[in-house]
Design a protein around this motif. Structure first.
Motif, mmCIF file in Angstrom:
data_model
loop_
_atom_site.group_PDB
_atom_site.id
_atom_site.type_symbol
_atom_site.label_atom_id
_atom_site.label_comp_id
_atom_site.label_asym_id
_atom_site.label_seq_id
_atom_site.Cartn_x
_atom_site.Cartn_y
_atom_site.Cartn_z
ATOM 1 N N GLY A 106 1.153 -16.263 -4.743
ATOM 2 C CA GLY A 106 2.403 -15.668 -4.286
ATOM 3 C C GLY A 106 2.169 -14.276 -3.720
ATOM 4 O O GLY A 106 1.059 -13.724 -3.803
ATOM 5 N N ASN A 107 3.228 -13.696 -3.164
ATOM 6 C CA ASN A 107 3.134 -12.377 -2.542
ATOM 7 C C ASN A 107 2.686 -11.291 -3.516
ATOM 8 O O ASN A 107 1.853 -10.452 -3.177
ATOM 9 N N VAL A 108 3.247 -11.285 -4.717
ATOM 10 C CA VAL A 108 2.938 -10.225 -5.683
ATOM 11 C C VAL A 108 1.473 -10.286 -6.090
ATOM 12 O O VAL A 108 0.769 -9.266 -6.068
ATOM 13 N N MET A 148 -0.759 -9.248 -3.180
ATOM 14 C CA MET A 148 -0.706 -7.810 -2.927
ATOM 15 C C MET A 148 -1.474 -7.038 -4.003
ATOM 16 O O MET A 148 -2.180 -6.071 -3.688
ATOM 17 N N ILE A 149 -1.374 -7.452 -5.252
ATOM 18 C CA ILE A 149 -2.114 -6.795 -6.335
ATOM 19 C C ILE A 149 -3.620 -6.913 -6.085
ATOM 20 O O ILE A 149 -4.358 -5.930 -6.202
ATOM 21 N N LEU A 150 -4.074 -8.126 -5.718
ATOM 22 C CA LEU A 150 -5.488 -8.323 -5.413
ATOM 23 C C LEU A 150 -5.906 -7.459 -4.217
ATOM 24 O O LEU A 150 -6.958 -6.800 -4.250
ATOM 25 N N ALA A 151 -5.094 -7.437 -3.177
ATOM 26 C CA ALA A 151 -5.418 -6.662 -1.978
ATOM 27 C C ALA A 151 -5.519 -5.167 -2.292
ATOM 28 O O ALA A 151 -6.440 -4.489 -1.821
ATOM 29 N N ILE A 152 -4.605 -4.649 -3.086
ATOM 30 C CA ILE A 152 -4.636 -3.226 -3.449
ATOM 31 C C ILE A 152 -5.854 -2.929 -4.321
ATOM 32 O O ILE A 152 -6.552 -1.926 -4.119
ATOM 33 N N MET A 186 -2.640 6.100 1.038
ATOM 34 C CA MET A 186 -2.819 5.096 2.086
ATOM 35 C C MET A 186 -2.230 3.748 1.676
ATOM 36 O O MET A 186 -1.523 3.105 2.456
ATOM 37 N N GLU A 187 -2.506 3.314 0.471
ATOM 38 C CA GLU A 187 -2.004 2.018 0.003
ATOM 39 C C GLU A 187 -0.490 2.027 -0.158
ATOM 40 O O GLU A 187 0.178 1.046 0.163
ATOM 41 N N LEU A 188 0.055 3.114 -0.654
ATOM 42 C CA LEU A 188 1.506 3.228 -0.808
ATOM 43 C C LEU A 188 2.202 3.104 0.545
ATOM 44 O O LEU A 188 3.147 2.324 0.703
ATOM 45 N N VAL A 189 1.710 3.842 1.527
ATOM 46 C CA VAL A 189 2.326 3.818 2.857
ATOM 47 C C VAL A 189 2.136 2.457 3.521
ATOM 48 O O VAL A 189 3.093 1.841 3.995
ATOM 49 N N ASP A 190 0.889 1.971 3.534
ATOM 50 C CA ASP A 190 0.592 0.705 4.199
ATOM 51 C C ASP A 190 1.374 -0.454 3.593
ATOM 52 O O ASP A 190 2.023 -1.222 4.300
ATOM 53 N N ASN A 191 1.312 -0.577 2.271
ATOM 54 C CA ASN A 191 2.010 -1.692 1.626
ATOM 55 C C ASN A 191 3.521 -1.527 1.684
ATOM 56 O O ASN A 191 4.247 -2.522 1.746
ATOM 57 N N GLY A 192 3.987 -0.296 1.684
ATOM 58 C CA GLY A 192 5.420 -0.051 1.859
ATOM 59 C C GLY A 192 5.907 -0.535 3.213
ATOM 60 O O GLY A 192 6.961 -1.176 3.318
ATOM 61 N N ILE A 193 5.119 -0.283 4.243
ATOM 62 C CA ILE A 193 5.491 -0.739 5.590
ATOM 63 C C ILE A 193 5.472 -2.258 5.666
ATOM 64 O O ILE A 193 6.388 -2.879 6.226
ATOM 65 N N ILE A 194 4.449 -2.866 5.081
ATOM 66 C CA ILE A 194 4.387 -4.336 5.083
ATOM 67 C C ILE A 194 5.591 -4.912 4.337
ATOM 68 O O ILE A 194 6.239 -5.845 4.812
ATOM 69 N N ALA A 195 5.921 -4.345 3.169
ATOM 70 C CA ALA A 195 7.041 -4.843 2.362
ATOM 71 C C ALA A 195 8.379 -4.657 3.072
ATOM 72 O O ALA A 195 9.288 -5.470 2.919
ATOM 73 N N LEU A 196 8.507 -3.568 3.853
ATOM 74 C CA LEU A 196 9.775 -3.275 4.521
ATOM 75 C C LEU A 196 9.909 -3.934 5.904
ATOM 76 O O LEU A 196 10.989 -3.916 6.485
ATOM 77 N N THR A 197 8.820 -4.497 6.434
ATOM 78 C CA THR A 197 8.887 -5.173 7.732
ATOM 79 C C THR A 197 9.455 -6.579 7.519
ATOM 80 O O THR A 197 8.845 -7.389 6.815
ATOM 81 N N PRO A 198 10.624 -6.858 8.090
ATOM 82 C CA PRO A 198 11.246 -8.169 7.876
ATOM 83 C C PRO A 198 10.304 -9.328 8.228
ATOM 84 O O PRO A 198 9.748 -9.376 9.327
ATOM 85 N N GLY A 199 10.099 -10.219 7.277
ATOM 86 C CA GLY A 199 9.287 -11.410 7.479
ATOM 87 C C GLY A 199 7.796 -11.226 7.275
ATOM 88 O O GLY A 199 7.052 -12.211 7.214
ATOM 89 N N ALA A 200 7.308 -9.991 7.183
ATOM 90 C CA ALA A 200 5.861 -9.757 7.089
ATOM 91 C C ALA A 200 5.266 -10.306 5.796
ATOM 92 O O ALA A 200 4.150 -10.829 5.800
ATOM 93 N N MET A 201 6.006 -10.214 4.697
ATOM 94 C CA MET A 201 5.478 -10.694 3.414
ATOM 95 C C MET A 201 5.326 -12.218 3.399
ATOM 96 O O MET A 201 4.500 -12.743 2.667
ATOM 97 N N ASP A 202 6.119 -12.902 4.193
ATOM 98 C CA ASP A 202 6.047 -14.363 4.231
ATOM 99 C C ASP A 202 5.251 -14.886 5.424
ATOM 100 O O ASP A 202 5.089 -16.097 5.573
ATOM 101 N N ALA A 203 4.745 -13.977 6.253
ATOM 102 C CA ALA A 203 3.961 -14.392 7.425
ATOM 103 C C ALA A 203 2.594 -14.898 6.970
ATOM 104 O O ALA A 203 2.075 -14.492 5.926
ATOM 105 N N HIS A 204 2.045 -15.780 7.754
ATOM 106 C CA HIS A 204 0.729 -16.340 7.454
ATOM 107 C C HIS A 204 -0.343 -15.552 8.195
ATOM 108 O O HIS A 204 -0.049 -14.809 9.131
ATOM 109 N N LEU A 205 -1.594 -15.753 7.782
ATOM 110 C CA LEU A 205 -2.710 -15.048 8.419
ATOM 111 C C LEU A 205 -2.807 -15.355 9.912
ATOM 112 O O LEU A 205 -3.327 -14.555 10.678
ATOM 113 N N SER A 206 -2.293 -16.483 10.321
ATOM 114 C CA SER A 206 -2.343 -16.863 11.742
ATOM 115 C C SER A 206 -1.171 -16.287 12.537
ATOM 116 O O SER A 206 -1.122 -16.446 13.759
#
Length: 188
Positions: free
Chosen positions: A79-81, A84-88, A128-148
């Motif tokens: 899942g997303n959480v 994201m934890i692994l990525a951070i 860096m992680e706070l800003v980057d992940n904050g932007i990803i979380a706040l971008t509509p649809g980005a959390m559910d987007a696929h790698l492709s």
């Protein structure tokens, strides 16, 4: 502080100052700035170029770790959480490892190298992680987007760009006070 007693020539022994975290304030430690003098400019803090270089160093490790975490989490259908934890976590791991390897190459023992890496990179990676992940979380649809999906990569790369712009002044401020990447410069 009068630095004239510390410097007797154009080059000085950096390891003699390893325990003086505040001594590095304002030292550029590259070929053209390292010993340019100790006039008023010497005490004005870090240059923007130095701060940008430190931030880019940090961003490289963070990007490798974060992208690897996203790929692994997605491949394992997490899942997303969890992803994201692994990525951070991997962003911190790779961010620290770049500094760790550099100071180990300079001759520091492992325990001391870990301390230097933690002191040099923790605030930079965290911002860096706070800003980057904050932007990803706040971008509509980005959390559910696929790698492709272009949205995934656009949000991730856009987040890194904004994180670079936000973190560079933080690094400049810290280096100018002998903290952050300033502790690494004694080992270059």
């Amino acid at each position: 502080m009068d630095h004239s007693a510390h410097h007797t020539g154009s080059a000085h022994e950096h390891t003699a100052h390893a325990g003086h975290e505040n001594h590095g304030a304002g030292h550029a430690h590259n070929n053209h700035e390292a010993h340019a003098g100790h006039g008023p400019a010497h005490h004005q803090g870090a240059s923007w170029g130095m701060a940008a270089k430190a931030t880019l160093h940090c961003l490289t490790g963070c990007a490798i770790g974060e992208i690897l975490g996203m790929v692994i989490g997605t491949a394992l259908l997490w899942g997303n959480v969890e992803t994201m934890i692994l990525a951070i976590a991997l962003a911190f791991l790779f961010g620290y490892s770049f500094t760790l390897f550099a100071v180990r190459r300079a001759g520091l023992d492992f325990k001391s190298a870990v301390k230097v890496a933690l002191a040099a990179d923790t605030v930079s990676i965290a911002v860096m992680e706070l800003v980057d992940n904050g932007i990803i979380a706040l971008t509509p649809g980005a959390m559910d987007a696929h790698l492709s999906d272009g949205l995934f990569w656009g949000a991730l790369l856009g987040g890194f760009a904004v994180a670079f712009l936000v973190t560079t002044p933080v690094n400049k401020w810290m280096i100018g006070r002998g903290k952050g990447h300033a502790v690494v410069h004694a080992y270059h």
